[in-house]
Design an enzyme around this catalytic site. Structure first.
Site, mmCIF file in Angstrom:
data_model
loop_
_atom_site.group_PDB
_atom_site.id
_atom_site.type_symbol
_atom_site.label_atom_id
_atom_site.label_comp_id
_atom_site.label_asym_id
_atom_site.label_seq_id
_atom_site.Cartn_x
_atom_site.Cartn_y
_atom_site.Cartn_z
ATOM 1 N N ASP A 89 -0.327 5.542 -3.012
ATOM 2 C CA ASP A 89 0.423 6.794 -2.978
ATOM 3 C C ASP A 89 1.177 7.056 -4.275
ATOM 4 O OD1 ASP A 89 -0.482 6.847 -0.380
ATOM 5 O OD2 ASP A 89 1.416 7.562 0.439
ATOM 6 N N CYS A 132 -0.451 -1.539 2.152
ATOM 7 C CA CYS A 132 0.260 -0.352 1.680
ATOM 8 C C CYS A 132 0.235 0.813 2.660
ATOM 9 C CB CYS A 132 -0.239 0.023 0.294
ATOM 10 S SG CYS A 132 0.367 -1.136 -0.962
ATOM 11 N N ASP A 133 0.736 1.954 2.185
ATOM 12 C CA ASP A 133 1.272 3.012 3.028
ATOM 13 C C ASP A 133 0.408 3.453 4.210
ATOM 14 O OD1 ASP A 133 2.923 2.808 0.836
ATOM 15 O OD2 ASP A 133 3.373 4.928 0.775
ATOM 16 N N LYS A 134 -0.843 3.824 3.977
ATOM 17 C CA LYS A 134 -1.663 4.355 5.070
ATOM 18 C C LYS A 134 -2.595 3.314 5.660
ATOM 19 C CE LYS A 134 0.400 8.035 4.094
ATOM 20 N NZ LYS A 134 1.123 7.387 2.990
ATOM 21 N N CYS A 182 5.415 -2.138 -3.057
ATOM 22 C CA CYS A 182 6.630 -1.853 -3.828
ATOM 23 C C CYS A 182 7.866 -2.446 -3.153
ATOM 24 C CB CYS A 182 6.776 -0.358 -4.041
ATOM 25 S SG CYS A 182 5.461 0.332 -5.071
ATOM 26 N N GLU A 238 3.505 13.875 -0.045
ATOM 27 C CA GLU A 238 4.841 13.318 -0.220
ATOM 28 C C GLU A 238 5.561 14.054 -1.343
ATOM 29 O OE1 GLU A 238 4.470 9.128 -0.846
ATOM 30 O OE2 GLU A 238 4.281 8.712 1.299
ATOM 31 N N SER A 241 8.111 10.166 0.340
ATOM 32 C CA SER A 241 7.836 8.762 0.076
ATOM 33 C C SER A 241 8.948 7.921 0.671
ATOM 34 C CB SER A 241 7.771 8.530 -1.439
ATOM 35 O OG SER A 241 7.929 7.172 -1.747
#
Length: 619
Positions: free
Chosen positions: A81, A122-124, A195, A494, A520
């Site tokens: 992202d 990570c995010d998704k 992150c 985002e 985010s």
């Protein structure tokens, strides 16, 4: 007794062809009849959170095979992202969640796998795999790649801790010298891993622990630390134990839908609120609940947000603490322990870390650093950063000199000494968002808990960025970014760049931002997202005009456009009079691919998790 799913392709003369193909993958005569365990990996060289995952599948497989199973690995996609942020690439991020869920379902069902290990980060990727696991409802264990170490550098002879957001803000701040900006950029993301703050990736990996689907330490043990290796091995052993309980003992408590039940979803949301997690987690928990057929809604989240205190404050809400500090304080189990002592946790739920017949209560007894007697557990949570840039997993074995057991002023607090008695997330509603919207209160300054301002309306994120950097936005404005929802974007971008640029221009505490897009996990400030219904679905946000007065009251959970019902009705009539152009952005130039159009056709608004509209797919 349930029959192995894999028997469909491994038993009987009519499956001779399938067995021949299995043999070509390395399966031997004495392997047939063993459970086939799928390993869904997400290794890619595009994403720092996944760059170190290449050999993790083999590690898990070794434990599975030692425990008597057949391990078969496949890969799925992973979008970064941060790299996709601020341009057309972000349109693909949220839709990739559905592709990941589908790809896991396709591979597991096409090959009749008996159980599943999900290697995400990570995010998704974690949400997509979670949706698939609950859809499939076969034994599963999640194990993520782990968080990266926090960045550290010296500015003006002062050592500071950094993360990705610091690099973005400094890069856009004209008051920061080129030299300092470059120094921050080079130091912000020093290692492999997700992150380092409580952004979406780490939030979701923490929530899998609370849902009962991953092992203690999954959300907080650093990607670089040697101790993380054992999590991958134990994931392989645990999934085999779950498979044996289900297929050999007919024990349905080993299935993910019986682990991640309504109480477990409440536990996950309670954790999220207590640790000030990313607002994206709301979106993903709602989506996962739908896949699990659990009736968990925004109303439940609203109810819980009023009860749960803010017990753990981490970047981006404070520069003092990052995930490495959360781990030192006991990780997710440490936070859950405090929630349990506050009477806010269901401990009678199943958990993959529990021994047969055990539950979350027994897991906390062993892994909560405030009550455990196990010195190995204490040693585990003392794992710390090395401060050496690397893309290699398990590359260091540094330890903190002691645990952070300070529940009065430490990273994790008891209820009595909470950062605030109000939790880190809140659901707001009103005529701007009749079905609700989300704000990460953990990142909102106390002076901004109530805010009244004039609307500054933009039809896209691109226009908003240009307006902010061009000086159009001034103190007291409420920046409105619309037509960026799941359907209207499409893809629900985002808004980290708009919020970062507001900070870089000194407006972080002087303005509010509302959007039908999302934020985010790195966002802080008065940033209100997930406005539902979205503009493209006929939401009131589409009717806001420049100069309108918008009133935000977080303590009262209210967001209101100061217009009468009659005035709103007149604007709605004027919108409908636009015919085919109604509920569409004016003057926005954006290429939308066929793949994204297909996503938009079925996408629901954020209050439903931005999942596919099932009513359009039913016979």
């Amino acid at each position: 007794m349930p029959k192995l799913r894999s028997a469909t392709s491994t038993e009987g003369r009519n499956m001779a062809g399938a067995r021949a193909l299995w043999r070509a993958t390395g399966v031997k005569d004495n392997d047939f009849g063993k459970p086939i365990i799928a390993i869904a990996n997400s290794f890619t060289q595009f994403v720092p959170g996944h760059v170190h995952l290449k050999d993790m599948g083999s590690l898990v497989a070794s434990a599975i095979e030692e425990a008597g199973g057949i391990a078969k690995e496949f890969n799925t996609i992973a979008v970064d992202d941060g790299i996709a942020m601020g341009h057309g690439g972000m349109l693909y991020s949220l839709p990739s969640r559905e592709l990941i869920a589908d790809s896991v379902e396709y591979m597991v069902n096409a090959h009749c796998a008996d159980a599943l290990v999900c290697i995400s980060n990570c995010d998704k990727i974690t949400p997509g795999m979670l949706m698939a696991a609950l859809r499939l409802n076969i034994p599963v264990v999640f194990v993520s790649g782990g968080p990266m170490e926090a960045g550290k550098t010296k500015l003006s002879d002062k050592l500071i801790k950094l993360d990705l957001v610091d690099a973005m803000v400094a890069g856009a701040d004209s008051n920061v010298s080129d030299e300092d900006s470059a120094k921050i950029e080079r130091s912000a993301c020093p290692t492999c891993g997700s992150c380092s703050g409580m952004f979406t990736a780490n939030s979701m990996n923490c929530l899998t622990e609370a849902l009962g689907l991953s092992l203690p330490g999954n959300g907080s043990m650093l990607a670089t630390h040697a101790d993380r290796r054992e999590l991958f091995l134990e994931a392989g052993r645990r999934v085999m134990a779950l498979a044996k309980r289900y297929y050999h003992q007919d024990d349905e408590s080993a299935l993910p839908r019986n682990i991640a039940n309504f109480k477990a979803f409440e536990n996950a949301m309670t954790l999220d609120i207590a640790m000030g997690g990313s607002s994206n987690t709301v979106l993903h928990l709602l989506a996962a609940a739908q896949e699990a057929d659990v009736d968990f809604t925004m109303a439940d989240i609203d109810r819980m947000s009023r009860l749960v205190p803010h017990l753990c404050k981490v970047a981006p809400s404070t520069p003092k603490y990052h995930m490495e500090d959360v781990h030192r304080a006991g990780g997710v189990m440490g936070i859950l322990g405090e929630l349990d002592r506050a009477g806010l946790l269901h401990t009678d739920v199943f958990h993959v870390a529990a021994d047969e017949g055990g539950n979350l209560k027994s897991v906390l007894a062993k892994y909560d650093v405030m009550q455990t007697q196990d010195e190995k557990v204490k040693h585990f949570f003392m794992a710390g950063p090395a401060g050496i840039p690397t893309t290699k997993a398990f590359s260091q074995d540094c330890r903190w000199p002691s645990l952070d057991n300070d529940r009065q002023e430490g990273c994790i607090r008891s209820r009595e000494f909470a950062f605030s008695q109000e939790g880190g997330l809140a659901v707001l509603s009103g005529n701007v968002a009749e079905n609700g919207c989300i704000v990460k209160t953990a990142g909102v300054d106390e002076s901004n808990l109530t805010f009244v301002g004039s609307a500054r309306v933009y039809e896209s994120q691109d226009d908003a960025v240009a307006g902010i950097l061009g000086g159009e936005v001034v103190a007291g404005d409420v920046v409105v970014i619309r037509y960026e929802g799941p359907k209207g974007g499409p893809g629900m971008q985002e808004m980290l760049y708009p919020t970062s640029y507001l900070k870089s221009r000194g407006l972080g505490k002087a303005c509010a931002l509302i959007t039908d897009g999302r934020f985010s996990g790195g966002t802080s400030g008065l940033s209100i997202g997930h406005v539902s219904p979205e503009a493209a679905a006929g939401g009131t946000i589409a009717l806001i005009e420049n100069g309108d007065r918008i009133e935000i009251d977080i303590p009262k959970r209210s967001i209101k456009l100061a217009l009468t019902d009659a005035e709103l009705a007149a604007r709605r009539e004027a919108m409908l009079a636009r015919g085919p152009m109604a509920w569409k952005p004016i003057g926005r130039e954006r290429f939308v691919s066929l793949a994204l159009k297909a996503y938009a056709m079925l996408a629901t608004s954020a209050d439903k998790g931005a999942v596919r509209d099932r009513s359009k797919l039913e016979d």
